[in-house]
Write an enzyme that holds these catalytic residues in place. Structure first.
Site, PDB file in Angstrom:
ATOM      1  CB  THR A 160      -0.954   0.029   1.213  1.00 26.50           C
ATOM      2  OG1 THR A 160      -0.214  -0.252   2.401  1.00 26.50           O
ATOM      3  CG2 THR A 160      -2.060  -0.993   1.049  1.00 26.50           C
ATOM      4  CB  CYS A 190       5.135   0.588  -3.013  1.00 24.93           C
ATOM      5  SG  CYS A 190       6.375  -0.205  -1.958  1.00 24.93           S
TER       6      CYS A 190
END
Length: 280
Positions: A228, A230
């Site tokens: 999430t 990234c």
């Protein structure tokens, strides 16, 4: 010889400089999915290879410094990038190599996700790497996006409540970036609402003005949260490359990730926490 076409189509170009996730849920694999899903053209510089799946990280191999630099040179000398998104940099030496290469090419817009620890708890960069980021990359960054663990590591004290976010963001902003987004998703999962805190500098009549915004959204009830952080940083970078201002880019990226978590709630990928669904 490239043929000359009567018309030219320009699309947002985003370069991700990050580690490779062999499981495909995080790192530059996730970044490229996000950039493509949001209508951008994604390019990549691999800084490290990880042996990784939904259960955790088992091995990390850093890429040789001259190869990291050569990848950056190859992309920016030919294609260029509207925004550069930076993720995992596994050593101080890689941090310095990336910073020097981006300075050489005059890159102006950088979204830095200071990835220092995987969701599984595996270390992806120690205190020396964190200090190198602060010294070398924070002053270049348009935005940094630490989660609570990363903000705590960078500041040397625990950040554990939304009441801590304002002071923490101010301290991080003083380290040089133009904006800070503290992500509250790592708070106790019993909290049904997530608070993220955005603090940024703007200028009016040559005067610096500090602006802040709390972004509240509901926690999606799912175990599939791999990648999430990234994905959020890559989405912000793509929206910035598409011409959105910072505040709108952050809000739209949060909405994109929230929708991806909702769409991937029941995905069965791997034995551990799987990824959100990037292509929703």
């Amino acid at each position: 010889m490239r043929s000359l076409l009567p018309t030219s189509i320009q699309i947002p170009k985003v370069l991700t400089i990050a580690g490779s996730d062999s499981g495909g849920g995080a790192g530059l694999q996730a970044d490229l999915k996000v950039i493509t899903a949001l209508g951008g053209y994604g390019m990549s510089v691999i800084t490290a290879i990880t042996a990784q799946n939904t259960l955790g990280v088992t091995r990390i191999q850093g890429i040789e410094l001259d190869i990291v630099e050569a990848q950056i040179d190859a992309v920016l000398l030919d294609i260029g990038a509207d925004v550069v998104k930076i993720g995992m940099l596994a050593s101080p030496e890689i941090v310095r190599t990336v910073a020097n290469a981006l300075l050489k090419h005059g890159v102006k817009k950088i979204v830095l996700d200071p990835v220092l620890r995987a969701t599984s708890g595996a270390s992806l960069g120690g205190d020396d790497t964190a200090q190198a980021m602060i010294t070398e990359l924070f002053p270049m960054a348009t935005l940094i996006t630490p989660n609570l663990d990363e903000a705590s590591l960078l500041l040397g004290r625990e950040i554990s409540s939304p009441s801590d976010f304002k002071e923490a963001a101010q301290e991080l902003l003083e380290m040089g970036p133009q904006a800070v987004l503290i992500k509250g998703g790592h708070l106790d999962s019993s909290h049904t609402q997530i608070t993220d805190y955005l603090l940024w500098r703007s200028f009016e009549d040559d005067l610096e003005i500090m602006q802040a915004k709390e972004l509240k959204h509901y926690r999606v009830n799912t175990l599939n949260t791999h990648g999430t952080g990234c994905s959020l940083a890559a989405a912000i970078a793509t929206y910035l490359a598409s011409g959105h201002d910072l505040s709108h880019a952050v809000a739209k990226a949060i909405a994109y990730v929230e929708a991806g978590l909702e769409a991937g709630r029941f995905l069965n990928i791997g034995e551990g926490p799987g990824p959100l669904w990037h292509m929703h």
